[in-house]
Design an enzyme around this catalytic site. Structure first.
Site, PDB file in Angstrom:
ATOM      1  N   LYS A  62       0.843  -1.212   0.000  1.00  7.48           N
ATOM      2  CA  LYS A  62       0.000   0.000   0.000  1.00  7.48           C
ATOM      3  C   LYS A  62       0.870   1.250   0.000  1.00  7.48           C
ATOM      4  O   LYS A  62       0.646   2.182  -0.767  1.00  7.48           O
ATOM      5  CB  LYS A  62      -0.924   0.053   1.233  1.00  7.48           C
ATOM      6  CG  LYS A  62      -1.924  -1.052   1.330  1.00  7.48           C
ATOM      7  CD  LYS A  62      -2.834  -0.869   2.534  1.00  7.48           C
ATOM      8  CE  LYS A  62      -2.176  -0.982   3.899  1.00  7.48           C
ATOM      9  NZ  LYS A  62      -1.711  -2.335   4.257  1.00  7.48           N
ATOM     10  N   ARG A  72      -9.801   1.174   8.718  1.00  9.31           N
ATOM     11  CA  ARG A  72      -9.428  -0.211   8.952  1.00  9.31           C
ATOM     12  C   ARG A  72     -10.507  -0.973   9.711  1.00  9.31           C
ATOM     13  O   ARG A  72     -10.357  -2.168   9.950  1.00  9.31           O
ATOM     14  CB  ARG A  72      -8.167  -0.202   9.807  1.00  9.31           C
ATOM     15  CG  ARG A  72      -6.985  -0.909   9.191  1.00  9.31           C
ATOM     16  CD  ARG A  72      -5.878  -0.694  10.179  1.00  9.31           C
ATOM     17  NE  ARG A  72      -4.710  -1.428   9.947  1.00  9.31           N
ATOM     18  CZ  ARG A  72      -3.599  -0.889   9.411  1.00  9.31           C
ATOM     19  NH1 ARG A  72      -3.587   0.338   8.984  1.00  9.31           N
ATOM     20  NH2 ARG A  72      -2.525  -1.624   9.313  1.00  9.31           N
ATOM     21  N   ARG A 113      11.001  -6.305   5.030  1.00  8.06           N
ATOM     22  CA  ARG A 113      10.908  -4.844   5.042  1.00  8.06           C
ATOM     23  C   ARG A 113      12.004  -4.206   5.883  1.00  8.06           C
ATOM     24  O   ARG A 113      12.267  -4.629   6.998  1.00  8.06           O
ATOM     25  CB  ARG A 113       9.538  -4.482   5.623  1.00  8.06           C
ATOM     26  CG  ARG A 113       9.043  -3.142   5.290  1.00  8.06           C
ATOM     27  CD  ARG A 113       7.567  -3.085   5.129  1.00  8.06           C
ATOM     28  NE  ARG A 113       6.788  -3.503   6.306  1.00  8.06           N
ATOM     29  CZ  ARG A 113       5.459  -3.472   6.316  1.00  8.06           C
ATOM     30  NH1 ARG A 113       4.792  -3.042   5.272  1.00  8.06           N
ATOM     31  NH2 ARG A 113       4.802  -3.869   7.373  1.00  8.06           N
ATOM     32  N   ARG A 159      10.976  -2.781  11.533  1.00  3.67           N
ATOM     33  CA  ARG A 159       9.880  -2.372  12.424  1.00  3.67           C
ATOM     34  C   ARG A 159       9.659  -3.431  13.496  1.00  3.67           C
ATOM     35  O   ARG A 159       9.738  -4.631  13.207  1.00  3.67           O
ATOM     36  CB  ARG A 159       8.597  -2.231  11.601  1.00  3.67           C
ATOM     37  CG  ARG A 159       8.326  -0.824  11.157  1.00  3.67           C
ATOM     38  CD  ARG A 159       7.227  -0.768  10.145  1.00  3.67           C
ATOM     39  NE  ARG A 159       5.976  -1.402  10.564  1.00  3.67           N
ATOM     40  CZ  ARG A 159       4.854  -1.356   9.844  1.00  3.67           C
ATOM     41  NH1 ARG A 159       4.835  -0.704   8.695  1.00  3.67           N
ATOM     42  NH2 ARG A 159       3.761  -1.951  10.249  1.00  3.67           N
ATOM     43  N   ARG A 165      -1.298  -9.674  12.617  1.00  2.00           N
ATOM     44  CA  ARG A 165      -1.822  -8.539  11.838  1.00  2.00           C
ATOM     45  C   ARG A 165      -2.658  -9.033  10.664  1.00  2.00           C
ATOM     46  O   ARG A 165      -3.678  -8.440  10.335  1.00  2.00           O
ATOM     47  CB  ARG A 165      -0.672  -7.647  11.358  1.00  2.00           C
ATOM     48  CG  ARG A 165      -0.199  -6.690  12.459  1.00  2.00           C
ATOM     49  CD  ARG A 165       1.201  -6.192  12.265  1.00  2.00           C
ATOM     50  NE  ARG A 165       1.423  -5.568  10.992  1.00  2.00           N
ATOM     51  CZ  ARG A 165       2.613  -5.516  10.382  1.00  2.00           C
ATOM     52  NH1 ARG A 165       3.667  -6.058  10.948  1.00  2.00           N
ATOM     53  NH2 ARG A 165       2.735  -4.906   9.236  1.00  2.00           N
TER      54      ARG A 165
HETATM   55  N1  LIG Z   1      -6.675   2.964  10.954  1.00  2.79           N
HETATM   56  C1  LIG Z   1      -6.080   2.348  11.977  1.00  2.79           C
HETATM   57  N2  LIG Z   1      -6.830   1.877  13.010  1.00  2.79           N
HETATM   58  C2  LIG Z   1      -6.260   1.277  14.071  1.00  2.79           C
HETATM   59  N3  LIG Z   1      -4.948   1.064  14.185  1.00  2.79           N
HETATM   60  C3  LIG Z   1      -4.142   1.510  13.182  1.00  2.79           C
HETATM   61  C4  LIG Z   1      -4.673   2.170  12.039  1.00  2.79           C
HETATM   62  N4  LIG Z   1      -3.654   2.506  11.223  1.00  2.79           N
HETATM   63  C5  LIG Z   1      -2.537   2.079  11.818  1.00  2.79           C
HETATM   64  N5  LIG Z   1      -2.820   1.472  13.002  1.00  2.79           N
HETATM   65  C6  LIG Z   1      -1.853   0.877  13.950  1.00  2.79           C
HETATM   66  O1  LIG Z   1      -0.540   1.017  13.419  1.00  2.79           O
HETATM   67  C7  LIG Z   1       0.028  -0.258  13.107  1.00  2.79           C
HETATM   68  C8  LIG Z   1       0.883  -0.152  11.869  1.00  2.79           C
HETATM   69  O2  LIG Z   1       0.090   0.226  10.779  1.00  2.79           O
HETATM   70  P1  LIG Z   1       0.618   0.114   9.275  1.00  2.79           P
HETATM   71  O3  LIG Z   1       1.946   0.740   9.175  1.00  2.79           O
HETATM   72  O4  LIG Z   1      -0.457   0.625   8.392  1.00  2.79           O
HETATM   73  O5  LIG Z   1       0.830  -1.458   9.124  1.00  2.79           O
HETATM   74  P2  LIG Z   1       0.512  -2.561   8.024  1.00  2.79           P
HETATM   75  O6  LIG Z   1       1.842  -2.854   7.433  1.00  2.79           O
HETATM   76  O7  LIG Z   1       0.006  -3.679   8.905  1.00  2.79           O
HETATM   77  O8  LIG Z   1      -0.510  -2.128   7.006  1.00  2.79           O
HETATM   78  C9  LIG Z   1      -1.166  -1.201  12.999  1.00  2.79           C
HETATM   79  O9  LIG Z   1      -0.836  -2.561  13.214  1.00  2.79           O
HETATM   80  C10 LIG Z   1      -2.070  -0.631  14.080  1.00  2.79           C
HETATM   81  O10 LIG Z   1      -1.642  -1.017  15.369  1.00  2.79           O
END
Ligand SMILES: Nc1ncnc2c1ncn2[C@@H]1O[C@H](COP(=O)(O)OP(=O)(O)O)[C@@H](O)[C@H]1O
Length: 303
Positions: free
Chosen positions: A83, A160, A194, A238, A249
């Site tokens: 994404k 989400r 990553r 990360r 996740r």
């Molecule tokens: N819209 C959201 N609602 C709730 N938690 C979120 C949201 N966006 C990010 N997070 C938190 O930040 C973390 C990392 O998000 P992100 O970098 O988008 O990871 P991913 O690689 O899983 O898409 C998520 O696992 C969650 O804990």
């Protein structure tokens, strides 16, 4: 114009079953604690309704000075799907900001604070942070952008949950939702490969994915995205990119975010895009699917 939808969406969420109330109390506690301990500017008494109201104020954008550039797009897709990579490329192409809520969360967590460790616990175990918290962070980011004259956005990682999607729908009109898909075998390897440069913030991937083709699906090859020499010694991983947490996740995505795909499918806003391989193969196809290849050609010719 949005007020009815907005109030309905919010009041619907306010009458949730008892289990959610427990979560809400925890969330409010968390946010209250965070705001007092980390010096965050979050309102200590913030709740979901208030956070949504902040979002409404910050997301009303003034007409774009660049006609046709006022894109309000969302990227959906499992962790590791890419994404961030494609949202950031489209953001440069279209001239709109790429707003990744994961980045906003990580920024917030990097500020020291006694109880930000509780939020860290959630993130580092692959759980979502409370809706109120994320909406409040997003509102602040949109407000800051509005003050700088930004118009439109590409959201990555938000919404989400269906609650977040309902609230967003109440305050703004999303034009398009791109649902990126990648074969499951590749997702875990992509997350584990990553790497981020701790100095410049550049995103790289050391995984080399080569999945043999069979009668049902063709071979899939995704070369690594290696850092330039000056970033090589500064790479970090990360904390939530470990095998156990990535699996959690993915589980949470299927449970909490897949219903969001359905939410937008019903509204005929969802563009499903299956990534055929790495960036060189996927980017031109994505542009074609979005009818943007002409714009890309023109921009490349100018550059
Ligand atoms: N819209 C959201 N609602 C709730 N938690 C979120 C949201 N966006 C990010 N997070 C938190 O930040 C973390 C990392 O998000 P992100 O970098 O988008 O990871 P991913 O690689 O899983 O898409 C998520 O696992 C969650 O804990």
């Amino acid at each position: 114009m949005h007020t009815n939808h907005f109030s309905m969406a919010v009041s619907h969420r306010l009458f949730r079953p008892a289990t959610s109330t427990v979560k809400n109390i925890f969330s409010s506690y968390l946010i209250r604690s965070l705001s007092s301990s980390s010096g965050s500017s979050l309102d200590p008494e913030i709740d979901l309704k208030e956070a949504a109201s902040q979002l409404e104020k910050s997301s009303s954008s003034s007409p774009s000075p660049y006609k046709g550039r006022n894109f309000h797009w969302v990227f959906l897709g499992c962790p590791g799907v890419g994404k961030g990579t494609y949202a950031s490329r489209l953001s440069s192409l279209l001239g709109v900001p790429h707003i990744a809520t994961g980045d906003l969360v990580r920024e917030e967590l990097s500020s020291s604070g006694l109880l930000s460790s509780q939020l860290k616990e959630l993130v580092n175990h692959g759980k979502l942070v409370p809706d109120e918290f994320i909406i409040s962070l997003l509102s602040k980011r949109l407000q800051a952008g509005k003050e700088k004259g930004e118009s439109g956005y590409i959201l990555d990682g938000f919404p989400r949950t269906v609650t977040q999607a309902e609230i967003l729908e109440g305050v703004t009109n999303i034009d398009l939702v791109i649902n990126l898909k990648l074969r499951e075998e590749a997702l875990l390897a992509k997350c584990l490969g990553r790497r981020i440069c701790s100095e410049c913030g550049g995103n790289y991937n050391v995984a080399c994915i080569d999945i043999k083709g069979d009668d049902h699906s063709p071979r899939m090859y995704m070369p690594p995205l290696l850092p330039p020499p000056n970033c090589e010694s500064k790479l970090i991983t990360r904390a939530d990119d470990t095998e156990e947490v990535v699996k959690e996740r993915l589980r949470i995505y299927n449970k909490m975010t897949q219903p969001v795909e359905e939410f937008y499918r019903k509204r005929e806003k969802l563009l499903e895009f299956e990534l055929p391989g790495g960036i060189p193969e996927s980017w031109p196809r994505l542009l074609r699917a979005l009818h943007l290849e002409d714009l890309y050609d023109k921009k490349s010719a100018i550059a």
